[in-house]
Design a protein around this motif. Structure first.
Motif, PDB file in Angstrom:
ATOM      1  N   THR A  72       0.832  -1.200   0.000  1.00 62.00           N
ATOM      2  CA  THR A  72       0.000   0.000   0.000  1.00 62.00           C
ATOM      3  C   THR A  72       0.866   1.250   0.000  1.00 62.00           C
ATOM      4  N   ILE A  75       2.330   1.784  -3.397  1.00 61.14           N
ATOM      5  CA  ILE A  75       1.330   2.247  -4.356  1.00 61.14           C
ATOM      6  C   ILE A  75       1.084   3.745  -4.156  1.00 61.14           C
ATOM      7  N   PHE A  78       4.032   5.629  -5.374  1.00 63.95           N
ATOM      8  CA  PHE A  78       4.066   5.682  -6.832  1.00 63.95           C
ATOM      9  C   PHE A  78       3.121   6.752  -7.355  1.00 63.95           C
ATOM     10  N   ARG A  79       1.920   6.798  -6.758  1.00 70.42           N
ATOM     11  CA  ARG A  79       0.947   7.812  -7.167  1.00 70.42           C
ATOM     12  C   ARG A  79       1.486   9.216  -6.919  1.00 70.42           C
ATOM     13  N   THR A  96      -1.494  -8.136  -9.375  1.00 68.91           N
ATOM     14  CA  THR A  96      -1.703  -6.693  -9.317  1.00 68.91           C
ATOM     15  C   THR A  96      -0.460  -5.960  -9.809  1.00 68.91           C
ATOM     16  N   MET A  97       0.714  -6.426  -9.376  1.00 70.88           N
ATOM     17  CA  MET A  97       1.959  -5.786  -9.784  1.00 70.88           C
ATOM     18  C   MET A  97       2.198  -5.983 -11.278  1.00 70.88           C
ATOM     19  N   ALA A 100       0.387  -3.804 -13.624  1.00 71.69           N
ATOM     20  CA  ALA A 100       0.700  -2.377 -13.548  1.00 71.69           C
ATOM     21  C   ALA A 100       1.831  -2.012 -14.486  1.00 71.69           C
ATOM     22  N   LYS A 101       1.589  -2.175 -15.783  1.00 70.95           N
ATOM     23  CA  LYS A 101       2.629  -1.838 -16.771  1.00 70.95           C
ATOM     24  C   LYS A 101       2.902  -0.344 -16.670  1.00 70.95           C
ATOM     25  N   GLY A 102       4.163   0.016 -16.619  1.00 72.69           N
ATOM     26  CA  GLY A 102       4.490   1.424 -16.443  1.00 72.69           C
ATOM     27  C   GLY A 102       4.898   1.691 -15.012  1.00 72.69           C
ATOM     28  N   ALA A 103       4.320   0.935 -14.092  1.00 76.14           N
ATOM     29  CA  ALA A 103       4.708   1.093 -12.695  1.00 76.14           C
ATOM     30  C   ALA A 103       5.881   0.180 -12.373  1.00 76.14           C
ATOM     31  N   MET A 314      10.623  -1.129  -9.650  1.00 77.33           N
ATOM     32  CA  MET A 314       9.626  -0.119  -9.980  1.00 77.33           C
ATOM     33  C   MET A 314      10.088   0.736 -11.159  1.00 77.33           C
ATOM     34  N   ALA A 436     -10.768  -3.153 -14.791  1.00 77.69           N
ATOM     35  CA  ALA A 436      -9.889  -2.048 -14.399  1.00 77.69           C
ATOM     36  C   ALA A 436      -8.530  -2.119 -15.088  1.00 77.69           C
TER      37      ALA A 436
ATOM     38  N   LEU B  42     -13.549   3.622 -12.151  1.00 79.89           N
ATOM     39  CA  LEU B  42     -12.986   2.295 -11.990  1.00 79.89           C
ATOM     40  C   LEU B  42     -11.504   2.463 -12.266  1.00 79.89           C
ATOM     41  N   GLN B  43     -10.682   2.134 -11.265  1.00 74.00           N
ATOM     42  CA  GLN B  43      -9.272   2.431 -11.380  1.00 74.00           C
ATOM     43  C   GLN B  43      -8.444   1.239 -10.939  1.00 74.00           C
ATOM     44  N   ASP B  44      -7.288   1.026 -11.564  1.00 78.53           N
ATOM     45  CA  ASP B  44      -6.392  -0.011 -11.082  1.00 78.53           C
ATOM     46  C   ASP B  44      -5.628   0.542  -9.886  1.00 78.53           C
ATOM     47  N   PHE B  46      -2.583   1.237  -9.163  1.00 73.98           N
ATOM     48  CA  PHE B  46      -1.542   2.246  -9.291  1.00 73.98           C
ATOM     49  C   PHE B  46      -2.028   3.546  -9.924  1.00 73.98           C
ATOM     50  N   LEU B  48      -2.947   3.937 -12.988  1.00 78.16           N
ATOM     51  CA  LEU B  48      -2.419   4.072 -14.346  1.00 78.16           C
ATOM     52  C   LEU B  48      -3.548   4.149 -15.358  1.00 78.16           C
ATOM     53  N   HIS B  49      -4.665   3.596 -14.984  1.00 79.02           N
ATOM     54  CA  HIS B  49      -5.774   3.491 -15.915  1.00 79.02           C
ATOM     55  C   HIS B  49      -7.052   3.773 -15.134  1.00 79.02           C
ATOM     56  N   VAL B 257      -7.720   0.347   1.360  1.00 75.18           N
ATOM     57  CA  VAL B 257      -6.308   0.329   1.705  1.00 75.18           C
ATOM     58  C   VAL B 257      -5.696  -1.048   1.494  1.00 75.18           C
TER      59      VAL B 257
END
Lengths: 438, 293
Positions: A72, A75, A78-79, A96-97, A100-103, A314, A436, B42-44, B46, B48-49, B257
């Motif tokens: 968390t 994340i 990163f944001r 989940t990781m 997250a392409k780009g992350a 990352m 998502a 609706l968000q992932d 990170f 990103l989208h 969280v």
């Protein structure tokens, strides 16, 4: 006096500046992890060793709380645009990781760009499978891996008039359980990590799928399938054991460990990593064994799957920093470093070379049973059902499973309804993840 | 006659208000606005989208039986915490009000738990009631009660109610004690002369005069049960077993969280926000009217 203070201050300031410039010359690599206590010390030991081995890079290991917390935190970081370079993520966060392409940057890419030698085949197949995409590119760096094992209290077995040998099948477990109960054992069997043991590893061990699309590895449009008759039968058996007082539920995480090491429970399934704690506290003879299986299932037992965590690189950092990251990961892959980590922490040796090295060192002769986890993980070549799993939002998904299992163990739902509900609710989570991450 | 401060300068009042307004905007309106915005997305994990999905998050919530169940859990929990908390503290306050010797000691001891952090209170009670090693568990076993809140939902609920009530009693106690002390002694003495016993005096004189305090506490306690009990739950049951103790605010935390479902969690926050606004409206409407007597 006043003058003295000023001089002192300027000297201190100069010293501070000097130190600061010295630090700037080194490229710093932030590594967020979740290894507390003794494990944290072992991890810091690795970082220090790397820092002492060269001058260009400095790995700064930061403990960020337990697995979900550090994930968390990363994340959120990163944001906000200041993620660490390296992040230790537990196995259920893998999908989940990965999505997250780009992350993130795949480890294979980082290593290739830096021209550091890196051979995914050096790792145990169960480990590589878990953290690679279907083309065989390693996405994250396997770090601390364990698997679920079956422990017995030999003294309690003897007291019940049983041979102090672990039951191999669930049938034998039931027979032993009845005898243990009759001998006055208050808690006969308990488990840590119920979903990991009784759904995920149970499926792999019996070579049945947890979900479609190779347990989710083949795409986000996967669906759960752990409500098969075999699963229902197994969970119903546990529910029945709970009713008869042969199975005591301990909780969703590692609460079972203490119930076994205190002598309260005679049989226990839990992480291979529980050994260290048991060694320290148990005042009885015990043994570590393969997890039981149902002997009427064809080809069982297969192999168990790993748990634990891997290290993700990352995205959005400078090339020079990635070079340092690659050097550090290459350092971590060395057999002697792997062996040090394996023998000090109890995690599984994840490369063949480190396993061989540890065996040659005589460690397993001095610590009987310490190689059982590796043997169980490599019992057979992994199939599509037993190389791992990759489900989106599986933190939530696993929790749904735990909840439904709790309902069975509490006797408020029958196994079939509970597993059907878990699959239905789990699939809703998977669809949401799919939407998502289009 | 109304008192009014008149500022000669046009900007001074705004400057004086600015810090408070800034805090309100930054820490309340901004996050609240973000929650509303995210609740339609609706968000992932990170970020990103993201996709604008209108009311999808809300329709998903209300079609989820577990979310609706969470309302019921919250209602049972809040009513129990508020009811028990108020009843017990009223009893204690009436007793403490009559104590002649060592009143200060009693009062101090009763106010003490308020200084304990919620998480600490949770751990404390979880230890006492721990299934394997808890001392209360041991005593209960002696009475033939099989106590294991790890798997028994009703026992888990009872545990968090006890811990939450224990923590809130001090607060209620303070208000009740102050309320009791503001009741003129002459009224009670007059009733006593007329032959009313202690019980009668309590029901016909003390309680009605305490009713504004009690109503205020009811609202405060329900808000407490809704939001401030997070620490108690997180340090004990974490919403389990099988969601038996997953109250609304805990579910917001868990989904947002722990499970990184920003949209769904924000939608839940928005619903909670609406509930709070309603509760506050009720509080103002009733208390403002009843508090003057």
């Amino acid at each position: 006096m006043k003058m003295g203070m000023k001089t002192l201050a300027s000297v201190l300031l100069a010293a501070g500046l000097l130190q600061a410039t010295a630090a700037v010359a080194q490229t710093e690599i932030q590594w967020w992890h979740s290894m507390g206590g003794a494990l944290g010390e072992a991890l810091n030991g690795l970082a220090t060793k790397f820092n002492d081995s060269q001058k260009e890079y400095k790995v700064v290991a930061v403990y960020k709380g337990q697995y979900p917390e550090s994930m968390t935190a990363a994340i959120a970081a990163f944001r906000a645009g200041n993620a660490p370079h390296l992040l230790q993520v537990f196995e259920v966060g893998t999908a989940t990781m990965m999505a997250a392409k780009g992350a993130i940057v795949p480890v294979a890419t980082v290593m290739a760009d830096a021209k550091e030698p890196f051979d995914p085949k050096a790792y145990l197949p169960t480990v590589t499978g878990y953290y690679s995409d279907l083309k065989g590119n390693m996405l994250s760096f396997p770090f601390n891996s364990s698997t679920v094992m079956f422990y017995i209290n030999k003294d309690a077995f003897k007291k019940a008039g049983l041979d102090p040998v672990a039951p191999k099948t669930w049938k034998e477990v039931l027979v032993a359980a009845e005898k243990l109960k009759a001998s006055g054992q208050s808690c006969v069997y308990t488990t840590s990590w119920p979903s990991w043991m009784h759904i995920e590893n149970f499926s792999a061990w019996h070579n049945v799928p947890i979900g479609t699309k190779q347990n989710g590895m083949g795409g986000f449009d996967t669906e759960f399938t752990f409500n098969s008759p075999l699963h229902v039968r197994h969970i119903a058996m546990l529910g029945d054991m709970a009713k008869k007082g042969l199975f005591t539920y301990a909780g969703r995480t590692n609460q079972g460990d203490a119930k076994f090491s205190s002598g309260e429970c005679a049989m226990f399934s839990g992480s291979a990593g529980a050994q260290a704690g048991i060694k320290k506290t148990a005042k009885f003879e015990w043994s570590i064994n393969f997890i039981p299986y149902h002997d009427d299932v064809k080809d069982a037992p297969q192999n168990s799957i790993i748990g634990g965590a891997s290290v993700w690189v990352m995205g959005g950092k400078k090339p020079a920093e990635y070079k340092g990251v690659a050097k550090f990961l290459a350092f971590l892959s060395r057999p002697e470093i792997q062996m040090e980590w394996h023998t000090t922490t109890g995690y599984v040796p994840i490369t063949q070379a480190s396993y061989d090295l540890t065996r040659q060192s005589g460690f397993y002769d001095k610590n009987p049973g310490a190689d059982m986890p590796v043997k169980q993980l490599t019992n057979k070549l992994p199939t599509a059902n037993s190389k791992g799993l990759r489900f989106g939002n599986y933190v939530q998904g696993r929790e749904v499973i735990e909840e439904e299992l709790e309902a069975v163990f509490a006797g408020t739902k029958d196994a079939k309804t509970a597993l059907n509900d878990a699959v239905k609710r789990g699939n809703e989570i998977l669809r949401k993840f799919q939407a998502a991450n289009k | 006659m109304e008192k009014r401060v008149v500022f000669r300068s046009a900007w001074l009042p705004y400057v004086l208000l600015a810090p408070q307004l800034a805090i309100t905007v930054v820490f309340f309106f901004w996050p609240a606005g973000q929650a509303v915005w995210y609740s339609f997305q609706l968000q992932d994990a990170f970020g990103l989208h993201s996709e604008f999905v209108w009311f999808d998050n809300f329709t998903y919530l209300f079609s989820d039986p577990h979310y609706l169940e969470s309302f019921k859990t919250t209602a049972v929990f809040s009513v129990s915490v508020a009811g028990l908390g108020i009843a017990i503290s009223l009893l204690l306050a009436t007793m403490a009000d009559r104590v002649v010797h060592g009143a200060l000691i009693y009062k101090t001891v009763l106010i003490w738990p308020y200084a304990v952090a919620a998480a600490v209170a949770g751990v404390l009670w979880a230890f006492l009631f721990a299934p394997s090693i808890g001392i209360v568990t041991y005593v209960l076993k002696g009475f033939g009660v099989d106590w294991n809140w790890i798997i028994k939902g009703d026992q888990a609920m009872l545990l968090i109610i006890i811990a939450s009530v224990w923590k809130q009693i001090s607060y209620n106690f303070l208000f009740f004690l102050a309320g009791l002390q503001s009741i003129p002694k002459s009224l009670i003495e007059a009733a006593a002369i007329d032959g009313a016993g202690p019980a009668r005096r309590f029901w016909t004189i003390v309680l009605p005069l305490l009713s504004p305090t009690a109503f205020f506490l009811l609202v405060v306690n329900i808000v407490y049960a809704f939001f401030d009990t997070f620490g108690v739950i997180d340090s004990t049951t974490q919403g389990g077993p099988a969601q038996a103790t997953q109250i609304l605010v805990y579910k917001v935390y868990h989904d947002g969280v722990k499970a990184a479902d920003i949209g769904g969690s924000s939608a839940q926050s928005v619903i909670l926000m609406i509930i709070v606004i309603a509760l506050t409206a009720v509080q103002f409407k009733f208390i403002e009217r009843k508090v003057q007597y």
